[in-house]
Design a protein around this motif. Sequence first.
Motif, mmCIF file in Angstrom:
data_model
loop_
_atom_site.group_PDB
_atom_site.id
_atom_site.type_symbol
_atom_site.label_atom_id
_atom_site.label_comp_id
_atom_site.label_asym_id
_atom_site.label_seq_id
_atom_site.Cartn_x
_atom_site.Cartn_y
_atom_site.Cartn_z
ATOM 1 N N TYR A 93 0.840 -1.206 0.000
ATOM 2 C CA TYR A 93 0.000 0.000 0.000
ATOM 3 C C TYR A 93 0.877 1.258 0.000
ATOM 4 O O TYR A 93 0.466 2.298 -0.526
ATOM 5 C CB TYR A 93 -0.937 -0.020 1.207
ATOM 6 C CG TYR A 93 -2.086 -0.979 1.036
ATOM 7 C CD1 TYR A 93 -3.142 -0.677 0.180
ATOM 8 C CD2 TYR A 93 -2.108 -2.201 1.702
ATOM 9 C CE1 TYR A 93 -4.198 -1.566 -0.006
ATOM 10 C CE2 TYR A 93 -3.164 -3.100 1.522
ATOM 11 C CZ TYR A 93 -4.197 -2.781 0.669
ATOM 12 O OH TYR A 93 -5.234 -3.661 0.483
ATOM 13 N N ASN A 114 -10.280 -4.033 -11.705
ATOM 14 C CA ASN A 114 -11.281 -4.625 -10.808
ATOM 15 C C ASN A 114 -11.260 -6.152 -10.841
ATOM 16 O O ASN A 114 -12.103 -6.792 -10.216
ATOM 17 C CB ASN A 114 -12.685 -4.131 -11.188
ATOM 18 C CG ASN A 114 -12.983 -2.743 -10.640
ATOM 19 O OD1 ASN A 114 -13.053 -2.538 -9.433
ATOM 20 N ND2 ASN A 114 -13.134 -1.776 -11.538
ATOM 21 N N LYS A 140 -9.965 -9.477 -9.663
ATOM 22 C CA LYS A 140 -9.245 -10.020 -8.504
ATOM 23 C C LYS A 140 -8.191 -11.044 -8.902
ATOM 24 O O LYS A 140 -7.194 -11.209 -8.193
ATOM 25 C CB LYS A 140 -10.238 -10.634 -7.528
ATOM 26 C CG LYS A 140 -11.100 -9.608 -6.794
ATOM 27 C CD LYS A 140 -11.941 -10.258 -5.705
ATOM 28 C CE LYS A 140 -12.721 -9.193 -4.926
ATOM 29 N NZ LYS A 140 -13.522 -9.783 -3.828
ATOM 30 N N LYS A 141 -8.395 -11.713 -10.027
ATOM 31 C CA LYS A 141 -7.403 -12.679 -10.501
ATOM 32 C C LYS A 141 -6.078 -11.986 -10.812
ATOM 33 O O LYS A 141 -4.994 -12.547 -10.602
ATOM 34 C CB LYS A 141 -7.938 -13.378 -11.751
ATOM 35 C CG LYS A 141 -6.969 -14.389 -12.361
ATOM 36 C CD LYS A 141 -7.541 -14.979 -13.633
ATOM 37 C CE LYS A 141 -6.517 -15.886 -14.317
ATOM 38 N NZ LYS A 141 -7.032 -16.420 -15.615
ATOM 39 N N GLY A 191 -5.668 -9.087 -7.192
ATOM 40 C CA GLY A 191 -5.746 -9.566 -5.813
ATOM 41 C C GLY A 191 -6.601 -8.649 -4.957
ATOM 42 O O GLY A 191 -7.709 -8.272 -5.341
ATOM 43 N N ASP A 192 -6.045 -8.249 -3.798
ATOM 44 C CA ASP A 192 -6.810 -7.358 -2.909
ATOM 45 C C ASP A 192 -6.595 -5.885 -3.238
ATOM 46 O O ASP A 192 -7.017 -5.007 -2.485
ATOM 47 C CB ASP A 192 -6.437 -7.623 -1.447
ATOM 48 C CG ASP A 192 -4.971 -7.325 -1.147
ATOM 49 O OD1 ASP A 192 -4.184 -7.110 -2.101
ATOM 50 O OD2 ASP A 192 -4.599 -7.316 0.044
ATOM 51 N N LYS A 193 -5.940 -5.608 -4.378
ATOM 52 C CA LYS A 193 -5.681 -4.215 -4.782
ATOM 53 C C LYS A 193 -6.659 -3.743 -5.859
ATOM 54 O O LYS A 193 -6.349 -2.839 -6.639
ATOM 55 C CB LYS A 193 -4.234 -4.073 -5.299
ATOM 56 C CG LYS A 193 -3.155 -4.501 -4.310
ATOM 57 C CD LYS A 193 -3.218 -3.743 -3.011
ATOM 58 C CE LYS A 193 -2.008 -4.004 -2.119
ATOM 59 N NZ LYS A 193 -1.801 -5.416 -1.771
ATOM 60 N N VAL A 194 -7.830 -4.360 -5.902
ATOM 61 C CA VAL A 194 -8.851 -3.895 -6.848
ATOM 62 C C VAL A 194 -9.317 -2.496 -6.453
ATOM 63 O O VAL A 194 -9.062 -2.029 -5.341
ATOM 64 C CB VAL A 194 -10.059 -4.865 -6.889
ATOM 65 C CG1 VAL A 194 -9.648 -6.199 -7.485
ATOM 66 C CG2 VAL A 194 -10.654 -5.054 -5.509
#
Length: 431
Positions: A239, A392, A394-395, A398-401
Amino acid sequence: MAESKEDNKNRERNPIKRFLKVLGPGLITGAADDDPSGIGTYTQAGASLGFATLWTAIVTFPLMAVVQFLCAKIGLVAGMGLAGVLRKNYSRAVLYPAVLGLVVANTINAGTDIGAIAAAINLLVPIPMVWMIVPIAVVIVVLQIWGSYKLIQRIFKWLTLTLFAYIGAALLAKPPWREVLKATFIPQFSLNGKFLLTLVAILGTTISPYLFFWESSMEVEEEIDMGRTTQEEREGATYAELHDAAVDTNIGMFFCNLVFYFVILAAAATLHVSGKTDIQSATDAAQALRPLAGNASSLLFAVGLIGCGFLAVPVLTGASAYAVAETFGWECSLSDRPAEAKQFYAVIAGSTFVGLLINFLGINPMAALFWTAVINGLISPPLLVIIMLVSNNKKIMGDKVNGPGANIVGWAATAIMFAAAIGMILTWKQQ
């Protein structure tokens, strides 16, 4: 173990130097967006419509900032450029037309920008423009092929400073500030063809496809420069890294919009007021400014044109090379020696060479830029849809969408560009 950009930044105790370490791809991308063809567009807007389009700088800033951040995020998280992501995850039917349109538009744009650099130098030094075109192209290609990534990035950062010349030119024009502020914060809009065509041109030259590919690939270059030479090492982003990328892109896009605001302002305060509304290029503007705002203003305009041209041409041809190389799975990095990435550098050299021929074939540069705008206007909207889908996914992310805010602004930019493309077609038929 490769050092992160965050670790490198935190080791710097001087707060100014620490901040400057954050600036890189986003700043360079923003400055490169103010290329000679863009300056010509903004000049025409100010000359023909006066202060009426100043408000567009405020509207386009958040759209550009979010879109470029999403491109940066894709590069950071996926560990590859935008074309590489499309090649790996989407149909070739999406990838090939986008890259083909990008290369054609970028090559035309690079050629006209080389001509603009030569014309601007001719305003300062009495050397025939035609004599300078090939040497300018050679210098740019040599820098890209034999210069290291660090050297190229450092030169690009310094070249961004030349764009402040446009702010100086506008201030020397002594505009009526009350009228300027009113036009800035109270949007004027008209449905006549001239206004719509100018508005579409501004959108097309600010939210351009080559910036999408360049931004994501430059983030990859940054990671390679830190020692992350494989895709696996580059995949994922903290982040803190995304925060730095957001700061970098926000500053770059703010700088881009600040410059284009002052170019419109300078043209409106001088050319429009004096009735010189038919300005065909940025160099025409520099010549026309001399009797209206003095030699200093004309000189600053020409210096800015030279600086932004030398910055924009490598970005245009480099974006094409990254896109083509990633499409076919070739090695592509400015950190590579020529023998290690032959196809990548061949695209850079070939794109520059074909582009410079425009200046010797009798092709009208304004007509060439018009078709560039048409191509960009047609491929930008679907590319923005792809960028929104990728960021957007996720594949891939990941969690950075995307969060809600990025999605709202990103889809708004997409809708506006679709509307601009439709408006361009309708307005074109009216001409």
